[in-house]
Design an enzyme around this catalytic site. Structure first.
Site, short mmCIF file in Angstrom:
data_model
loop_
_atom_site.label_atom_id
_atom_site.label_comp_id
_atom_site.label_asym_id
_atom_site.label_seq_id
_atom_site.Cartn_x
_atom_site.Cartn_y
_atom_site.Cartn_z
N GLY A 34 92.29 72.12 26.10
CA GLY A 34 91.10 72.87 26.45
C GLY A 34 91.17 73.66 27.73
O GLY A 34 90.19 74.29 28.14
N ALA B 240 97.51 72.65 22.00
CA ALA B 240 96.75 72.43 23.24
C ALA B 240 97.06 73.47 24.31
O ALA B 240 98.22 73.81 24.55
CB ALA B 240 96.97 71.03 23.81
N GLY B 241 96.00 73.95 24.94
CA GLY B 241 96.14 74.84 26.09
C GLY B 241 96.20 76.32 25.78
O GLY B 241 96.17 77.14 26.69
N THR C 185 89.71 75.27 21.01
CA THR C 185 88.80 75.79 22.02
C THR C 185 88.93 77.29 22.22
O THR C 185 87.94 77.97 22.48
CB THR C 185 89.03 75.06 23.37
OG1 THR C 185 88.96 73.65 23.16
CG2 THR C 185 87.99 75.46 24.39
N LYS D 177 97.59 63.37 12.67
CA LYS D 177 98.01 63.82 14.00
C LYS D 177 97.81 62.65 14.96
O LYS D 177 96.69 62.19 15.16
CB LYS D 177 97.19 65.03 14.45
CG LYS D 177 97.52 65.47 15.88
CD LYS D 177 96.58 66.55 16.35
CE LYS D 177 96.74 66.81 17.84
NZ LYS D 177 95.76 67.78 18.38
#
EC number: 2.8.1.10
Length: 256
Positions: free
Chosen positions: A157, A183-184, A206, A96
């Site tokens: 995060g 992400a997010g 997260t 990645k």
């Protein structure tokens, strides 16, 4: 099936391994998620020092596909060095690409990401670049020959979910390779929405590791991704401005 390069996976959930309270919670969350791909930052693990405890000691590496990432890289050259370090340790050739261009938002550097991806493709890596929701950049990466595109739903995060579904839908519509939203993601609803848009998979960390109950959240994410994909394949009804009766009116008799 989720197909990335020569690999095929049943699960469309990719799980990050950082920030869990402890190894036991981490392992249980991984188990209930049924994720087959686990990602980790090479820089945060001393993979060459047997005296240092790390995730790889606890995992049945034959059961999972490991996806090392280049987190911490500030330019293409650093990303390539980290990727080569992971490969030298005997990990998967799949990488990645993560080249951060802004410390406040942790958004990726588009120029360095493109450059790093090209360099790693030339080295024979299976390349999965983390990008913003930039439609043009996604197309350029696709033309370059990467094996999947990983656009962010929102900053890493943040838990904000998908802040620009229109751009994500454009990226998905033009893609001829897997699109994995990364992400997010903050909730199962966010993950399901990504899949309903037509994403091929979701990578998150997260949202699970930071939950009050990471194990339950891992299971919730698994189910939401499965439901979102099933809903996408089933095809939702068209949105309309006016109501449409759901009960048939013709052929019904009214008894007085």
């Amino acid at each position: 099936m989720l197909n990335i390069g020569p690999f095929s996976f049943h699960s469309r959930l990719l799980l990050g391994t950082g920030k869990f309270p402890d190894f036991d919670v981490q392992q249980k969350a991984i188990d209930v998620s049924e994720a087959e791909i686990l990602t980790f930052a090479v820089r945060r693990m001393d993979i060459f020092d047997a005296k240092q405890p790390n995730l790889l000691e606890r995992l049945d590496v034959k059961k999972y596909t490991l996806l090392p990432n280049t987190a911490g890289a500030k330019n293409a050259e650093e990303a390539v060095r980290i990727a080569k370090l992971a490969k030298a340790s005997g990990l998967c050739d799949m990488i990645k690409v993560e080249v951060i261009g802004d410390d406040r938002t942790l958004l990726p550097d588009p120029v360095e990401t493109l450059k790093a991806s090209e360099m790693l493709l030339e080295e024979g890596f299976i390349v999965l670049p983390y990008t913003s929701d930039d439609v043009v950049l996604a197309r350029k990466l696709q033309e370059l020959g990467v094996h999947a595109i990983m656009p962010g739903a929102s900053p890493i995060g943040s838990g904000l979910g998908i802040v620009n579904p229109l751009n994500l839908s454009f990226i998905i519509e033009q893609a001829t390779l897997p699109v994995i939203v990364d992400a997010g993601i903050g909730s199962p609803a966010d993950a399901a929405f990504a899949m309903e848009l037509g994403a091929d998979g979701v990578l998150l960390n997260t949202a699970v590791s930071g939950a009050k109950d990471p194990i339950k959240m891992a299971q919730a994410m698994k189910l939401s991704i499965e439901a979102g994909r099933l809903g996408f394949e089933a095809g939702r009804i068209a949105r309309k401005r006016c109501a449409t009766a759901s009960s048939p009116l013709e052929g019904m008799s009214v008894v007085e």
